[in-house]
Design an enzyme around this catalytic site. Structure first.
Site, PDB file in Angstrom:
ATOM      1  N   HIS A 124      59.134 -14.482  17.814  1.00  0.00           N
ATOM      2  CA  HIS A 124      59.493 -13.214  18.456  1.00  0.00           C
ATOM      3  C   HIS A 124      59.375 -13.333  19.968  1.00  0.00           C
ATOM      4  O   HIS A 124      60.380 -13.331  20.678  1.00  0.00           O
ATOM      5  CB  HIS A 124      58.602 -12.081  17.918  1.00  0.00           C
ATOM      6  CG  HIS A 124      58.876 -10.756  18.548  1.00  0.00           C
ATOM      7  ND1 HIS A 124      57.881  -9.886  18.895  1.00  0.00           N
ATOM      8  CD2 HIS A 124      60.049 -10.173  18.910  1.00  0.00           C
ATOM      9  CE1 HIS A 124      58.430  -8.797  19.435  1.00  0.00           C
ATOM     10  NE2 HIS A 124      59.747  -8.944  19.452  1.00  0.00           N
ATOM     11  N   HIS A 136      52.379  -8.777  17.620  1.00  0.00           N
ATOM     12  CA  HIS A 136      53.087  -7.687  16.922  1.00  0.00           C
ATOM     13  C   HIS A 136      53.094  -7.911  15.422  1.00  0.00           C
ATOM     14  O   HIS A 136      53.925  -7.397  14.705  1.00  0.00           O
ATOM     15  CB  HIS A 136      54.528  -7.556  17.446  1.00  0.00           C
ATOM     16  CG  HIS A 136      54.637  -7.591  18.940  1.00  0.00           C
ATOM     17  ND1 HIS A 136      55.001  -8.715  19.645  1.00  0.00           N
ATOM     18  CD2 HIS A 136      54.389  -6.641  19.868  1.00  0.00           C
ATOM     19  CE1 HIS A 136      54.985  -8.472  20.950  1.00  0.00           C
ATOM     20  NE2 HIS A 136      54.609  -7.222  21.115  1.00  0.00           N
TER      21      HIS A 136
HETATM   22  S1  FES Z   1      55.185 -12.247  19.657  1.00  0.00           S
HETATM   23 FE1  FES Z   1      54.748 -12.501  17.553  1.00  0.00          FE
HETATM   24  S2  FES Z   1      55.387 -10.673  16.639  1.00  0.00           S
HETATM   25 FE2  FES Z   1      55.832 -10.408  18.730  1.00  0.00          FE
END
Ligand code: FES
Length: 174
Positions: free
Chosen positions: A105, A124
């Site tokens: 992500h 997150h």
């Molecule tokens: S950086 Fe891993 S879920 Fe957002």
């Protein structure tokens, strides 16, 4: 030439191209090839990198995790021997796997939570399953964790390449 014969010629060209591509071998670091010998990752390009000794096979008891960096010092990864067999795992019980730990992500380092048997991102909460090739189970990320290609040489577990693109890279080059 009619549309039908143009389509046929195009299809043959593509088939020939795929035949040639699947026979390619990476002769230098950073060259993507297709893992034709690995049925579950035939669609995932693997980039060959210089071989790195990561651990002794005899040290990898079930549940062991060993952090390392691959293919560069700024690319944290985790070697794991799971409690049971894993997709594309190595060893006599197919339980040895390794992944880049940079979340797909936004690049936070994921950590292994043995209670859940998952790699979980603290930023997150994206959750990846190491027993299923690092597949994304839930969360903000949109793709699996890049899997480190491993091999066993005698009593050594070695990293030899990366399946997929490590977070923050435009291409898999050193
Ligand atoms: S950086 Fe891993 S879920 Fe957002």
């Amino acid at each position: 030439m009619g549309n039908e014969s143009r389509r046929t010629r195009h299809a043959l060209n593509r088939r020939d191209f795929l035949k040639v591509s699947s026979g390619c071998v990476a002769g230098a670091a950073g060259i993507p090839v297709f893992a034709a010998s690995n049925p579950s990752h035939t669609a995932t390009p693997v980039t060959a990198y210089p071989v790195l000794d990561v651990a002794r096979l005899s040290d990898l008891t079930p549940g062991t995790t060993i952090p390392f960096s691959y293919p560069s010092p700024t690319s944290p990864a985790l070697l794991m021997r799971l409690q049971e067999g894993a997709l594309d795992g190595l060893g006599d019980d197919s339980s040895i796997v390794a992944f880049s730990i940079l979340c797909t992500h936004k690049g936070c380092p994921v950590s292994y939570k043995a209670e859940q048997g998952m790699l979980i991102c603290p930023c997150h909460w994206s959750t990846f399953d190491p027993a299923k090739g690092g597949s994304l189970i839930i969360g903000q990320a949109s793709s699996s964790l890049p899997r480190i290609a491993l091999r066993i040489e005698g009593d050594r577990v070695q990293a030899v390449g990366v399946h997929g693109l490590i977070y923050g890279r435009h291409t898999n080059i050193l």
